[in-house]
Design an enzyme around this catalytic site. Structure first.
Site, PDB file in Angstrom:
ATOM      1  N   HIS A  30       0.834  -1.209   0.000  1.00  0.00           N
ATOM      2  CA  HIS A  30       0.000   0.000   0.000  1.00  0.00           C
ATOM      3  C   HIS A  30       0.870   1.260   0.000  1.00  0.00           C
ATOM      4  O   HIS A  30       0.480   2.297   0.522  1.00  0.00           O
ATOM      5  CB  HIS A  30      -0.991   0.001   1.168  1.00  0.00           C
ATOM      6  CG  HIS A  30      -2.081  -1.021   0.985  1.00  0.00           C
ATOM      7  ND1 HIS A  30      -3.194  -0.794   0.226  1.00  0.00           N
ATOM      8  CD2 HIS A  30      -2.195  -2.296   1.439  1.00  0.00           C
ATOM      9  CE1 HIS A  30      -3.971  -1.881   0.226  1.00  0.00           C
ATOM     10  NE2 HIS A  30      -3.372  -2.814   0.955  1.00  0.00           N
ATOM     11  N   THR A  31       2.024   1.131  -0.585  1.00  0.00           N
ATOM     12  CA  THR A  31       2.900   2.297  -0.733  1.00  0.00           C
ATOM     13  C   THR A  31       2.938   2.795  -2.176  1.00  0.00           C
ATOM     14  O   THR A  31       3.255   3.951  -2.415  1.00  0.00           O
ATOM     15  CB  THR A  31       4.348   1.931  -0.325  1.00  0.00           C
ATOM     16  OG1 THR A  31       4.688   0.684  -0.949  1.00  0.00           O
ATOM     17  CG2 THR A  31       4.484   1.789   1.178  1.00  0.00           C
ATOM     18  N   SER A 122      -2.983 -11.773 -11.154  1.00  0.00           N
ATOM     19  CA  SER A 122      -3.290 -12.421 -12.432  1.00  0.00           C
ATOM     20  C   SER A 122      -3.790 -11.383 -13.439  1.00  0.00           C
ATOM     21  O   SER A 122      -3.501 -11.493 -14.630  1.00  0.00           O
ATOM     22  CB  SER A 122      -4.312 -13.540 -12.247  1.00  0.00           C
ATOM     23  OG  SER A 122      -5.505 -13.030 -11.731  1.00  0.00           O
ATOM     24  N   ASP A 167       2.075  -3.886  -9.709  1.00  0.00           N
ATOM     25  CA  ASP A 167       1.821  -5.218 -10.258  1.00  0.00           C
ATOM     26  C   ASP A 167       2.206  -5.296 -11.736  1.00  0.00           C
ATOM     27  O   ASP A 167       2.825  -6.263 -12.185  1.00  0.00           O
ATOM     28  CB  ASP A 167       0.347  -5.603 -10.083  1.00  0.00           C
ATOM     29  CG  ASP A 167      -0.089  -5.522  -8.634  1.00  0.00           C
ATOM     30  OD1 ASP A 167       0.785  -5.451  -7.751  1.00  0.00           O
ATOM     31  OD2 ASP A 167      -1.306  -5.516  -8.378  1.00  0.00           O
TER      32      ASP A 167
HETATM   33  C1  GLA Z   1      -2.855  -4.326  -5.162  1.00  0.00           C
HETATM   34  C2  GLA Z   1      -2.632  -3.192  -6.159  1.00  0.00           C
HETATM   35  C3  GLA Z   1      -1.194  -2.682  -6.090  1.00  0.00           C
HETATM   36  C4  GLA Z   1      -0.813  -2.339  -4.650  1.00  0.00           C
HETATM   37  C5  GLA Z   1      -1.167  -3.477  -3.712  1.00  0.00           C
HETATM   38  C6  GLA Z   1      -0.953  -3.121  -2.257  1.00  0.00           C
HETATM   39  O1  GLA Z   1      -2.072  -5.414  -5.537  1.00  0.00           O
HETATM   40  O2  GLA Z   1      -2.904  -3.630  -7.463  1.00  0.00           O
HETATM   41  O3  GLA Z   1      -1.037  -1.580  -6.933  1.00  0.00           O
HETATM   42  O4  GLA Z   1      -1.408  -1.139  -4.249  1.00  0.00           O
HETATM   43  O5  GLA Z   1      -2.513  -3.895  -3.868  1.00  0.00           O
HETATM   44  O6  GLA Z   1       0.387  -2.932  -1.993  1.00  0.00           O
END
Ligand code: GLA
Length: 379
Positions: A30-31, A122, A167
């Site tokens: 969550h950064t 995914s 991601d």
């Molecule tokens: C999900 C989001 C990412 C990120 C994480 C938490 O995977 O797609 O962008 O914010 O949560 O770290």
């Protein structure tokens, strides 16, 4: 495998095959949407695409995992309410076209073994896979980071899921046997070697991330509010990334309600990532594990995105021999934990956690001993 599926559906062989991996985040949760730091690794579970050009503007897509096909025209790309799995590909195709890359029609097949809704990205793998497919099929001369941003845009604007950039970035630019240290503001990054005497073990709680999207949006807003509240102190920056833990403590009284705790998670997590990268590079894996543990506590208590199942998995993990650190990974509210385990203990760790989880909650955990793998667009 994917070539065979292609052949079975279209009766010819594909021109291009690409592979985009899922990911596990080692630390930095969550950064990313706070302009901060993350340290994910691409895993050896991926989505593969196989395809070939057509002479018209029609794209036919077959999903092996959904055993379903769709067809759309590149001249009018709309969201599909029924076959929502196709929207990731539609979105990527639409934004490439909008940016002036003239695509050709194509027949394609995709599928893979990244578990869905498990917090292993995914959907990012599908987006990045689609982007890599177009790049390779049409020899597009584009920067990988451009395709990463475009894939995220497909998720945010076309599919409608607010997410940060982590991601898509790691699915594109992960590297074999390395984690990726990413500055989500500058989009600068560095690959950090992982030792092969420790394993990344992912425990899938099996609990679908039901609250994930709505609570994720709440956290996003809370972070923005926290930035707005601190602006009154003169410590203002554009995002929580700009604060030190000391700044935050000094400004504690300006935050209303739970915002201080939300901000404290993000601010301290960024510092944990920076230290984690240092200790990983210097070989101090004990300290790395402690930082993972502290990350979990912060996500559980300050950010409140863990769940009973994830906490049980983490508690069980920490009792096992050979474990260096254990934490929830991804957005939270279900999904997976990530554990750093000494190689010789990895198999017995997996067995003990599986058994313990079944005994404690009557639930089955799937456990993956992962290898850090190559991203779809890493050269
Ligand atoms: C999900 C989001 C990412 C990120 C994480 C938490 O995977 O797609 O962008 O914010 O949560 O770290």
């Amino acid at each position: 495998m994917i070539e065979q599926s292609f052949h079975a559906i279209y009766g010819t062989m594909p021109e291009v095959v690409v592979r985009a991996p899922g990911r596990v985040n080692l630390i930095g949760e969550h950064t990313d949407y706070n302009d901060g730091f993350v340290l994910p690794a691409a895993i050896d579970r991926s989505i593969e695409f196989a395809g070939r050009r057509r002479s018209d503007r029609v794209v036919r897509v077959h999903s092996v995992d959904f055993a379903a096909s769709v067809e759309f025209s590149l001249d009018d790309i709309q969201k599909d309410g029924k076959n929502s799995w196709s929207n990731y590909i539609r979105g990527v195709s639409k934004y490439l076209e909008e940016d002036g890359h003239r695509l050709s029609g194509a027949d394609l097949v995709f599928g893979g073994d990244v578990p869905r809704e498990a917090g292993l990205s995914s959907s990012a793998a599908v987006e990045v896979g689609a982007a890599a497919f177009w790049k390779n099929l049409l020899h597009l001369e584009v920067d990988p980071v451009y395709l990463v941003k475009l894939s995220r845009k497909a998720e945010n604007q076309f599919v409608g899921v607010p997410c940060g950039i982590m991601d898509q970035f790691i699915s594109a630019l992960g590297r074999k046997n390395h984690a990726l240290f990413l500055d989500c503001r500058a989009l600068s990054f560095r690959h950090v070697p992982l030792r092969d005497d420790v394993k990344i073990v992912v425990c899938n709680s099996g609990v679908k991330r039901a609250l994930a999207q709505s609570e994720y949006e709440v956290r996003l807003k809370q972070c923005r509010q926290a930035v707005a509240q601190i602006a009154s102190t003169g410590l203002a920056g554009k995002s929580l990334r700009d604060l030190t833990p000391e700044d935050l403590e000094a400004a504690r009284s300006v935050f209303s309600g739970i915002l201080f705790r939300r901000a404290r998670h993000v601010v301290t997590e960024n510092y944990r990532v920076l230290e984690a990268v240092n200790v990983l590079e210097s070989g101090d894996l004990m300290r790395f594990g402690e930082l993972m543990n502290a990350s979990h506590e912060s996500l559980r208590d300050d950010y409140e995105v863990s769940s009973r199942e994830l906490d049980v998995l983490v508690e069980l993990a920490r009792k096992q021999p050979g474990v260096l650190g254990a934490r929830m990974t991804g957005a939270g509210f279900g999904g997976c934990t990530v554990n750093l385990v000494r190689q010789e203990a990895a198999e017995s760790f997996a067995e003990a956690v599986r058994r313990g989880y079944q005994n404690a909650l009557g639930l089955k955990a799937e456990i993956y001993i992962c290898k850090a793998s190559q991203g779809a667009l890493d050269i």
